[in-house]
Scaffold this motif. Structure first.
Motif, short mmCIF file in Angstrom:
data_model
loop_
_atom_site.label_atom_id
_atom_site.label_comp_id
_atom_site.label_asym_id
_atom_site.label_seq_id
_atom_site.Cartn_x
_atom_site.Cartn_y
_atom_site.Cartn_z
N ARG A 72 115.01 -75.22 -130.24
CA ARG A 72 115.05 -75.44 -131.69
C ARG A 72 115.73 -74.24 -132.36
NH1 ARG A 72 108.73 -76.72 -132.18
NH2 ARG A 72 109.12 -76.59 -134.45
N HIS A 73 117.04 -74.14 -132.15
CA HIS A 73 117.78 -72.94 -132.56
C HIS A 73 117.89 -72.81 -134.08
CE1 HIS A 73 119.12 -73.65 -128.35
NE2 HIS A 73 118.94 -72.35 -128.28
N GLU A 74 118.11 -73.91 -134.77
CA GLU A 74 118.23 -73.82 -136.22
C GLU A 74 116.94 -73.33 -136.86
OE1 GLU A 74 119.12 -76.34 -134.40
OE2 GLU A 74 121.31 -76.52 -134.67
N GLU A 75 115.79 -73.82 -136.35
CA GLU A 75 114.51 -73.37 -136.89
C GLU A 75 114.28 -71.89 -136.57
OE1 GLU A 75 111.07 -76.14 -136.33
OE2 GLU A 75 112.57 -77.29 -135.20
N ALA A 76 114.70 -71.48 -135.40
CA ALA A 76 114.56 -70.06 -135.04
C ALA A 76 115.34 -69.20 -136.01
CB ALA A 76 115.06 -69.83 -133.61
N PHE A 77 116.54 -69.64 -136.35
CA PHE A 77 117.35 -68.86 -137.29
C PHE A 77 116.69 -68.82 -138.67
CE2 PHE A 77 120.69 -68.57 -140.52
CZ PHE A 77 121.25 -67.36 -140.17
N GLU A 78 116.14 -69.94 -139.11
CA GLU A 78 115.50 -69.98 -140.43
C GLU A 78 114.32 -69.02 -140.51
OE1 GLU A 78 114.44 -74.01 -141.16
OE2 GLU A 78 116.52 -74.73 -141.26
N ALA A 96 101.33 -74.05 -125.54
CA ALA A 96 102.08 -73.03 -126.28
C ALA A 96 102.42 -73.52 -127.68
CB ALA A 96 103.36 -72.66 -125.52
N HIS A 97 102.76 -74.81 -127.81
CA HIS A 97 103.12 -75.33 -129.12
C HIS A 97 101.91 -75.34 -130.06
CE1 HIS A 97 105.06 -77.61 -132.26
NE2 HIS A 97 104.11 -78.53 -132.20
N ILE A 116 114.72 -58.34 -132.71
CA ILE A 116 115.05 -59.62 -133.35
C ILE A 116 116.53 -59.94 -133.19
CG2 ILE A 116 115.53 -58.77 -135.72
CD1 ILE A 116 113.82 -61.22 -136.64
N GLN A 117 117.38 -58.93 -133.17
CA GLN A 117 118.81 -59.16 -132.95
C GLN A 117 119.05 -59.71 -131.55
OE1 GLN A 117 120.03 -55.18 -133.84
NE2 GLN A 117 120.57 -55.63 -135.96
N THR A 118 118.33 -59.18 -130.58
CA THR A 118 118.47 -59.67 -129.20
C THR A 118 117.94 -61.09 -129.06
OG1 THR A 118 118.31 -57.42 -128.32
CG2 THR A 118 117.82 -59.22 -126.81
N ALA A 119 116.80 -61.36 -129.69
CA ALA A 119 116.22 -62.71 -129.61
C ALA A 119 117.15 -63.76 -130.18
CB ALA A 119 114.88 -62.74 -130.34
N LEU A 120 117.98 -63.37 -131.15
CA LEU A 120 118.85 -64.34 -131.82
C LEU A 120 120.20 -64.53 -131.13
CD1 LEU A 120 118.25 -63.61 -135.61
CD2 LEU A 120 117.44 -65.54 -134.26
N LEU A 121 120.47 -63.80 -130.05
CA LEU A 121 121.77 -63.97 -129.38
C LEU A 121 122.05 -65.42 -128.99
CD1 LEU A 121 121.93 -60.77 -127.13
CD2 LEU A 121 123.24 -61.24 -129.21
N PRO A 122 121.13 -66.11 -128.31
CA PRO A 122 121.42 -67.51 -127.98
C PRO A 122 121.47 -68.40 -129.21
CG PRO A 122 119.18 -66.93 -127.33
CD PRO A 122 119.85 -65.66 -127.72
N VAL A 123 120.73 -68.03 -130.24
CA VAL A 123 120.74 -68.81 -131.48
C VAL A 123 122.12 -68.76 -132.11
CG1 VAL A 123 119.78 -68.99 -133.80
CG2 VAL A 123 118.29 -68.46 -131.87
N TYR A 124 122.65 -67.57 -132.26
CA TYR A 124 123.98 -67.40 -132.85
C TYR A 124 125.03 -68.17 -132.04
CZ TYR A 124 122.34 -63.56 -135.85
OH TYR A 124 121.71 -62.78 -136.80
N LEU A 125 124.94 -68.07 -130.71
CA LEU A 125 125.95 -68.73 -129.88
C LEU A 125 125.88 -70.24 -130.02
CD1 LEU A 125 125.85 -66.61 -126.59
CD2 LEU A 125 127.59 -66.59 -128.37
N ALA A 150 110.65 -66.78 -133.12
CA ALA A 150 112.01 -67.21 -132.77
C ALA A 150 112.13 -67.44 -131.26
CB ALA A 150 113.02 -66.17 -133.24
N ARG A 151 111.51 -66.58 -130.47
CA ARG A 151 111.59 -66.76 -129.02
C ARG A 151 110.92 -68.06 -128.59
NH1 ARG A 151 113.85 -62.89 -126.27
NH2 ARG A 151 114.04 -60.75 -127.08
N HIS A 152 109.78 -68.40 -129.21
CA HIS A 152 109.13 -69.67 -128.89
C HIS A 152 110.07 -70.83 -129.20
CE1 HIS A 152 105.99 -72.81 -128.85
NE2 HIS A 152 106.64 -73.28 -129.92
N LEU A 153 110.71 -70.78 -130.37
CA LEU A 153 111.57 -71.88 -130.79
C LEU A 153 112.84 -71.97 -129.93
CD1 LEU A 153 111.09 -71.43 -134.62
CD2 LEU A 153 110.30 -73.38 -133.25
N VAL A 154 113.38 -70.82 -129.52
CA VAL A 154 114.56 -70.83 -128.66
C VAL A 154 114.24 -71.49 -127.34
CG1 VAL A 154 116.11 -69.35 -127.31
CG2 VAL A 154 115.70 -68.84 -129.73
N GLU A 155 113.08 -71.16 -126.76
CA GLU A 155 112.69 -71.78 -125.48
C GLU A 155 112.50 -73.28 -125.64
OE1 GLU A 155 109.46 -69.89 -123.48
OE2 GLU A 155 110.28 -67.87 -123.73
N ALA A 156 112.15 -73.69 -126.85
CA ALA A 156 111.98 -75.12 -127.10
C ALA A 156 113.30 -75.79 -127.50
CB ALA A 156 110.94 -75.34 -128.21
#
Length: 886
Positions: A180-186, A145-146, A205-214, A172-178
Motif C-alpha cells: 500500500r505505497h500511496e498510503e505509506a506516502f500519505e 499484524a494488520h 523515514i527516508q530509507t523506508a520511503l525508497l520503495p514508495v518513491y520508486l 510506513a514500513r507496515h504499509l509497504v510490506e502490504a
C-alpha cells in the motif's frame, strides 16, 4: 576511586557519537562506579550503557544491562528511579529479541506482556505496545499484524510513543510490506519536512520511503532520499540493516557502481554485524547487487574483502562472493523461520534475491545522468528529398558526386556515394584513375572514423598512383593531406610534405581553391607544431579572392596564431571576423569553433566574463551536436557563471559537461570539473551535493586540486553539521604542516575547533584551539594566538574544566601584549573580548569581584569602538555580577 572520575568519563562519552569509542568510556565508568560501591550511580550508568549498546551496534549486550537495571528498579523503585527510561527501552528490547534466531520467540511475547502491564499500571497509552506487537507479527508474517496496526494507529499518542518521525516510519514500513505505497506516502509526507532531533531521524523515514518513491514514479525524490539517508547510515554499524535497503535500491535502479562502492565500504561489517537479522538483510541485498553488476557485463570484477580472524584480506571474484552471500542470507532466513514456525523471512530473502529492476538507470545527481541531446538546427535541405543514387552506374560520375558533397561538408552524402561506387565496382572494373580517386576518398573515410594511420596509408598510396598517372594537382592534394595527418600523429617529418603541397598548388593555382586550401593546411600544421609565426606567414600568402567561402577558417587560424604569439587584442579581432564570416555563410554550425575560442579569450581578460561571453556561448551551444566540443562549451559557460558569482546558474552547465565527458570516456576532465561543480554547489548553499561531488572527485586527484577539493568538502560537511568536517580540516592542517604553512595550519585547526564546539564536543574543541594557538605563534600571527587561546578557554569551561579554563584565559590575556601597537581599534576589540570571556570564566568559579571588574572593562572597550550590542551585553553581565555581590 573518585566519583568525579565517573562523571568525567560520562561527560566525555557524551561528546562522542554512538559507537565503540563511546561504549568503551561508558563501560569504564560503570566499572569505576561498581568499584566505588555506589549502586545508585552504577544503576544510572548502566541505563546509559544500554543505550550505548543499542545505538552502537551491539544490541545483544543490551539485554544483560537492561535486565539488571529493570530488576534493580523493581527491587527498590524509589532508589533506582529511571522509570521513563526503562519503559522506553523496553520497546527496543522487543525489537532486538526478534533479531536473533537463537532467542525463543516466547521471550519477545513475554516482554510485550510485561510492557503492557507496566504501561497500564503507570497510566500510559498502549499505543507503543500495539506498535511493537505489530513489529513482532510482521517479523513472523502473522495476519494479526494488520489488527495491531489498526489499534496502533487509532490509539492516543503519549510520551512513550515513538517520536514524530519514528512512529510514521514504522507505519510506513507496515504499509509497504502490504503493498500500500500511496498510503505509506500519505502517512510519512507530513513529517518529511519537519525538523527531527531523534538519533534515528530523518534517515530512517527516508530509507523506508525508497520503495514508495520508486513505485510511485517519484524518482528524483527517491534519489534525494537515498543520498541524504545513506550519508547518515554509512557511519553507523547499528544501521547495517538500513544500509542493506540502500544496496537493494542501487541494484534495482541501475546504480551498480554506486552499490559496489557501498558494498566495498561495509562488507567488513558483516564480521561484526549488530544482529543476525541485519546480517541476513545485508547479505541478501549485497547478493542482489552483485548479480545486477554481473548481468551488466562486469562479472570478471573482484571485491576486496578485509581480513577478519583467521581469514586474510583478499580480492574475491564477484560471482563467488555473490553465491556466498546468497547462501549466507538463505541460511540465516532458514534459522529464523525454524524459530518462528513460518516461511516469512525466507520468502523475504527470496524476494530480495529475485528483485527485478524498477528503472534502467536512475541518476543520483545531475552530473550522473546521460548528457542532454543538443537542439537540432534546421537545415535548408530539411524539406528537400534525398537524391537517389541507386540508378547511377557511372563510376566517374559517382566520384564527382563524392567530391562535390565532401566540398559542401555533406559527409553522410559523401559516404552514401562511396557505398554506391563500391557496389557498382563489384561488376564494373574501375580505371586506374578511378582506383586512385577511390583510394584518396577512402583516406577521408578513415580520417572521419578516427583511423589516422589507416588514412595516412591510403593517401600515401593514392599520391603514388596519381604520380604514375601524371595527375600532379591531385597528387599534391593527397600529399598535403598525408603530411597534415602525419603531423597530427606526432611525426614532424610530415611538415615537408605539407610545404611541398602548398608550394606546388600556390605555383599552379586552379579554380577549385587549391592554393588557399593548401596554405590553410600548412598554417594548421605549423600551429600543431607550435610555430605560430610560421603559421601567420602562411596565412599572409592567402589570396582572399581565391576561396572567399573559406574566410571564416582563415580568420580562425589567424586568431589562434595571434593568441600563441601573445597578441590577445589582435586575436580577438580576428576571431570576431571569423565568427561573422561563419554567420554569413548560411552554415550556422561553423560559428562554434571561433565563437568558443573568442568567448574563452574574452573571459580570461582581467575584467572577467561579460555579456558578450555569455551571448557567444549561448550561440555555440545552440548549434553544436553532442560532442567533446559541446562539453567544452558547457564547461566554459559554467565556469564563467561561477566567476561572475552566479553559482546556482553554473551548476546545470557544469553537470552537463561532466555528464558529456563521462559519456565520451574523458574521465580525467570529468574528475577535475567535479571540483568546480562542488564549489558551485557549496556557493549555492547545496551542501549535500557539494560534499558528495567532492567525495567522488577526491580519489582521482592529487596535489593542489586534491587540497582544494578536500577544502570544499570540509566546508560542506561543516555547513551540514557533520562531525567529519573536523577530521577533514585536521587532515588539511597536517598537509599544511608538511609544507611548513603555519598560517594555514592555524586556520584549519581553528575551523576544526569551531566544528567541534558547534557539536558540543567542547573538550575536543579546546584541544584543537590550543593546537591552533601554537600554529599561530609559529606563523607570527598575534591576533590568532589571542583568539584561539580565548576560544580554547571557553571550551574548557563548557566541558567542565573551569580551573584549566582560568589558566588558558590568563595565557590569552598575556598574549594581548604581543598585538601590534599600530592598530589600536583591533587591540581594543581583542582586549574587550578577552575581558568579557574572562568575566564569564571567573563567574563560573565564584570569583565574582574579579569577574565584575573584567565585565566593566569589556563594556568600556566595546563602547570605545561604538560596538553598541556588544557593550550592552557586557553591561548586562556586569550588572548581574554586581547584583550577585549584593
Amino acid at each position: 576511586m573518585s566519583m568525579d572520575d565517573v562523571y568525567e568519563l560520562m561527560a566525555r562519552s557524551q561528546e562522542l557519537p554512538y559507537g565503540e569509542a563511546r561504549t568503551v568510556l561508558v563501560e569504564d565508568a560503570l566499572r569505576r562506579a561498581e568499584a566505588a560501591g555506589d549502586d545508585v550511580l552504577a544503576f544510572h550508568v548502566r541505563v546509559r550503557l544500554t543505550d550505548a549498546y543499542r545505538y552502537g551496534g551491539e544490541p545483544v549486550k543490551a539485554f544483560a544491562t537492561f535486565s539488571r537495571t529493570l530488576a534493580d528498579h523493581d527491587r527498590d523503585p524509589a532508589r533506582f528511579d529511571e522509570t521513563h527510561s526503562l519503559l522506553w527501552q523496553m520497546k527496543a528490547v522487543v525489537s532486538s529479541l526478534t533479531s536473533f534466531p537463537e532467542i525463543p520467540l516466547d521471550r519477545a511475547y513475554a516482554v510485550l506482556d510485561d510492557m503492557e502491564r507496566r504501561y497500564k499500571a503507570a497510566g500510559h497509552s498502549l499505543q507503543a505496545v500495539y506498535h511493537y506487537r505489530n513489529v513482532v507479527a510482521r517479523h513472523i508474517g502473522d495476519d494479526s499484524a494488520h489488527e495491531w496496526f489498526v489499534k496502533w494507529r487509532a490509539a492516543e499518542r503519549d510520551e512513550l510513543s515513538d517520536c514524530e518521525g519514528c512512529d510514521p516510519t514504522g507505519m510506513a514500513r507496515h504499509l509497504v510490506e502490504a503493498g500500500r505505497h500511496e498510503e505509506a506516502f500519505e502517512i510519512a509526507a507530513p513529517v518529511l519536512s519537519a525538523r527531527l532531533s531523534c538519533n534515528e531521524q530523518p534517515q530512517s523515514i527516508q530509507t523506508a520511503l525508497l520503495p514508495v518513491y520508486l513505485r510511485m514514479g517519484r524518482l528524483e525524490e527517491a534519489a534525494a532520499a537515498h543520498r541524504r539517508a545513506y550519508r547518515v547510515h554509512r557511519a553507523r554499524l547499528a544501521d547495517l540493516g538500513d544500509i542493506a535497503e540502500h544496496l537493494e535500491f542501487c541494484a534495482v535502479t541501475g546504480n551498480g557502481a554506486r552499490g559496489l562502492e557501498i558494498l566495498q565500504r561495509h562488507l567488513g561489517w558483516l564480521d561484526r554485524a549488530p544482529s543476525a537479522h541485519a546480517d541476513m538483510e545485508f547479505s541478501a541485498a549485497a547478493a542482489l547487487l552483485l548479480g545486477a553488476v554481473e548481468a551488466a557485463g562486469h562479472g570478471a570484477a573482484t571485491v576486496r574483502r578485509p581480513a577478519a580472524g583467521d581469514r586474510p584480506a583478499g580480492d574475491v571474484p564477484l560471482a563467488e562472493l555473490r553465491a556466498e552471500l546468497a547462501d549466507r542470507a538463505t541460511g540465516l532466513a532458514a534459522r529464523f523461520d525454524a524459530r518462528n514456525g513460518t516461511s516469512h523471512q525466507g520468502d523475504k530473502v527470496r524476494a530480495t534475491l529475485g528483485a527485478e529492476p524498477v528503472v534502467d538507470f536512475l541518476p543520483l545527481a545531475p552530473h550522473h545522468r546521460r548528457p542532454a541531446p543538443a537542439p537540432r538546427v534546421p537545415s535548408a535541405d530539411d524539406s528537400a528529398p534525398a537524391d537517389d543514387l541507386a540508378f547511377v552506374d557511372d563510376l566517374g560520375e559517382l566520384l564527382d558526386v563524392v567530391e562535390r558533397r565532401r566540398a559542401g561538408g555533406d559527409l553522410p552524402g559523401m559516404l552514401a556515394a562511396f557505398r554506391r561506387f563500391d557496389a557498382v565496382a563489384e561488376t564494373t572494373e574501375p580505371t586506374p584513375f578511378q582506383k586512385a580517386r577511390r583510394l584518396d576518398g577512402r583516406g577521408v573515410e578513415l580520417a572521419v572514423e578516427g583511423d589516422g594511420q589507416g588514412a595516412a596509408r591510403c593517401w600515401e598510396e593514392a599520391s603514388r598512383l596519381y604520380a604514375e598517372l601524371g595527375e600532379e594537382t591531385r597528387r599534391h592534394r593527397a600529399l598535403g593531406r598525408l603530411g597534415a595527418m602525419r603531423v597530427d600523429l606526432g611525426d614532424e617529418g610530415g611538415l615537408e610534405q605539407v610545404i611541398a603541397s602548398a608550394e606546388h598548388l600556390t605555383a599552379h593555382p586552379g579554380e577549385d581553391g587549391d592554393a588557399t586550401a593548401a596554405l590553410l593546411r600548412l598554417a594548421t600544421a605549423q600551429l600543431g607544431l607550435d610555430r605560430p609565426a610560421e603559421a601567420l606567414a602562411a596565412l599572409d600568402r592567402v589570396d582572399t579572392g581565391d576561396a572567399p567561402d573559406r574566410a571564416g577558417e582563415l580568420w580562425f587560424l589567424r586568431g589562434q596564431a595571434l593568441l600563441r604569439t601573445g597578441d590577445a587584442d589582435g586575436a580577438v579581432a580576428a576571431l570576431r571576423r571569423s565568427a561573422d564570416a561563419a554567420r554569413a555563410s548560411g552554415e550556422p554550425e561553423t560559428v562554434a569553433s571561433p565563437g568558443l575560442l573568442l568567448a574563452r579569450t574574452l573571459a580570461r581578460r582581467e575584467a572577467g566574463p561579460d555579456e558578450e561571453v555569455f551571448a557567444l556561448l549561448d550561440e555555440v551551444l545552440a548549434v553544436l551536436p553532442p560532442s567533446p566540443m559541446r562539453a567544452v562549451a558547457h564547461c566554459d559557460r559554467g565556469l564563467a557563471l561561477l566567476a561572475t558569482d552566479r553559482p546556482a546558474d553554473a551548476v546545470a552547465d557544469l553537470a552537463e559537461a561532466i555528464a558529456a565527458w563521462t559519456a565520451e570516456g574523458m574521465h580525467e576532465q570529468a574528475v577535475h570539473l567535479r571540483v568546480d561543480l562542488a564549489a558551485a554547489y557549496l556557493a549555492a548553499g547545496r551542501h549535500l551535493e557539494a560534499a558528495e561531488t567532492a567525495e567522488e572527485a577526491v580519489p582521482g586527484l592529487d596535489g593542489d586540486p586534491a587540497r582544494r577539493c578536500r577544502l570544499i568538502l570540509a566546508h560542506a560537511q561543516k555547513e551540514m553539521g557533520e562531525e567529519d568536517a573536523a577530521a577533514t580540516f585536521a587532515d588539511l592542517a597536517e598537509d599544511a604542516a608538511r609544507d611548513g604553512r603555519h598560517d594555514a595550519v592555524a586556520h584549519f585547526l581553528e575551523e576544526a575547533g569551531g566544528v567541534l564546539t558547534a557539536l558540543d564536543r567542547d573538550a575536543q574543541a579546546a584541544a584543537r584551539f590550543a593546537e591552533a594557538a601554537e600554529a599561530s605563534e609559529k606563523a607570527g600571527d598575534p591576533y590568532g594566538v589571542v583568539r584561539t587561546r580565548r576560544r580554547a578557554a571557553m571550551c574548557l569551561l563548557w566541558s567542565g574544566d573551569a580551573d584549566e579554563a582560568v589558566a588558558v584565559m590568563d595565557a590569552a590575556r598575556a598574549a594581548l601584549a604581543g598585538l601590534p601597537p599600530d592598530n589600536e581599534p583591533a587591540r581594543v576589540w581583542e582586549t574587550a573580548l578577552v575581558s568579557y570571556d574572562q568575566a564569564r570564566v571567573l563567574a563560573q568559579l565564584g570569583r565574582l569581584p574579579e569577574a565584575a571588574a573584567h565585565a566593566a572593562a569589556a563594556a568600556d572597550g566595546f563602547t570605545t569602538l561604538d560596538e553598541t550590542d556588544a557593550a550592552d551585553e557586557a553591561t548586562r553581565l556586569h550588572d548581574d555580577l554586581k547584583a550577585s555581590l549584593g
